[in-house]
Design a protein around this motif. Structure first.
Motif, short mmCIF file in Angstrom:
data_model
loop_
_atom_site.label_atom_id
_atom_site.label_comp_id
_atom_site.label_asym_id
_atom_site.label_seq_id
_atom_site.Cartn_x
_atom_site.Cartn_y
_atom_site.Cartn_z
N VAL A 1 0.84 -1.18 0.00
CA VAL A 1 0.00 0.00 0.00
C VAL A 1 0.89 1.24 0.00
N GLN A 2 0.58 2.16 -0.91
CA GLN A 2 1.31 3.43 -0.95
C GLN A 2 0.39 4.53 -0.45
N LEU A 3 0.97 5.46 0.30
CA LEU A 3 0.19 6.51 0.93
C LEU A 3 0.81 7.86 0.60
N GLN A 4 -0.02 8.77 0.14
CA GLN A 4 0.44 10.11 -0.23
C GLN A 4 -0.37 11.15 0.53
N ALA A 5 0.29 11.83 1.45
CA ALA A 5 -0.38 12.81 2.30
C ALA A 5 -0.13 14.22 1.81
N SER A 6 -1.07 15.10 2.13
CA SER A 6 -0.93 16.52 1.78
C SER A 6 -1.75 17.35 2.76
N GLY A 7 -1.50 18.66 2.76
CA GLY A 7 -2.33 19.56 3.54
C GLY A 7 -1.72 20.18 4.77
N LYS B 1 -3.75 23.50 18.77
CA LYS B 1 -2.93 23.98 19.87
C LYS B 1 -1.45 23.85 19.50
N PRO B 2 -0.59 24.63 20.11
CA PRO B 2 0.84 24.51 19.81
C PRO B 2 1.37 23.09 20.02
N GLU B 3 0.80 22.38 20.97
CA GLU B 3 1.26 21.00 21.22
C GLU B 3 0.84 20.03 20.12
N ASP B 4 0.03 20.49 19.17
CA ASP B 4 -0.31 19.65 18.01
C ASP B 4 0.76 19.73 16.93
N THR B 5 1.73 20.59 17.12
CA THR B 5 2.81 20.74 16.15
C THR B 5 3.59 19.46 16.00
N GLY B 6 3.91 19.13 14.75
CA GLY B 6 4.70 17.94 14.48
C GLY B 6 4.58 17.51 13.04
N VAL B 7 5.24 16.42 12.73
CA VAL B 7 5.12 15.81 11.41
C VAL B 7 4.02 14.76 11.50
N TYR B 8 3.05 14.88 10.62
CA TYR B 8 1.92 13.96 10.61
C TYR B 8 2.12 12.94 9.49
N TYR B 9 1.93 11.67 9.85
CA TYR B 9 2.12 10.58 8.91
C TYR B 9 0.80 9.86 8.64
N CYS B 10 0.49 9.69 7.38
CA CYS B 10 -0.63 8.84 6.99
C CYS B 10 -0.17 7.39 7.09
N VAL B 11 -0.98 6.55 7.71
CA VAL B 11 -0.57 5.16 7.94
C VAL B 11 -1.70 4.21 7.60
N ASP C 1 1.32 -0.92 9.56
CA ASP C 1 2.18 -1.70 8.67
C ASP C 1 2.78 -0.84 7.57
N TYR C 2 2.04 0.20 7.17
CA TYR C 2 2.48 1.03 6.04
C TYR C 2 2.50 2.49 6.46
N TRP C 3 3.52 3.19 5.98
CA TRP C 3 3.70 4.60 6.33
C TRP C 3 3.91 5.43 5.08
N GLY C 4 3.25 6.58 5.05
CA GLY C 4 3.50 7.53 3.98
C GLY C 4 4.56 8.52 4.41
#
Length: 120
Positions: free
Chosen positions: A1-7, A86-96, A108-111
């Protein structure tokens, strides 16, 4: 499975942001999809997940009531609507995908990640 995140992007506290992810490859319509995130200097943590039928969802406690995960089964996409950021929501978000997402554990799969920055 391939995952492509945006936004991802930069917003101020209290504002909203929407992340999207397109799944492709082997049987994406039958697999649980979700999101993890990683804040600077911290371990990756589970954020939200939705099952293949879009009937079962789960969230980590810190985003419950502010974030909404949704899924377009026909298009094999998953979105994460993030409100009252909130500021604590800051981070890199990964689609999985896959794994034990509905138990808030692993995938099992990470974008590739998309950066979300919330300024105070």
């Amino acid at each position: 499975v391939q995952l492509q995140a945006s936004g991802g992007g930069l917003v101020q506290a209290g504002e909203s942001l929407r992340l999207s992810c397109a799944a492709s490859g082997r049987s994406p319509s039958t697999i649980t999809l979700g999101w993890f995130r990683q804040a600077p200097g911290k371990e990756r943590e589970f954020v939200a997940a939705i099952d293949y039928s879009a009937r079962a969802v789960t969230y980590t406690d810190s985003v419950e009531g502010r974030f909404t995960i949704s899924r377009d089964v026909a298009k094999n996409t998953v979105d994460l609507q993030m409100n009252s950021l909130k500021p604590e929501d800051t981070g890199v978000y990964y689609c999985v995908a896959g794994g034990t997402l509905l138990l808030r554990r692993s995938a099992d799969y990470w974008g590739q990640g998309t950066q979300v920055t919330v300024s105070s």
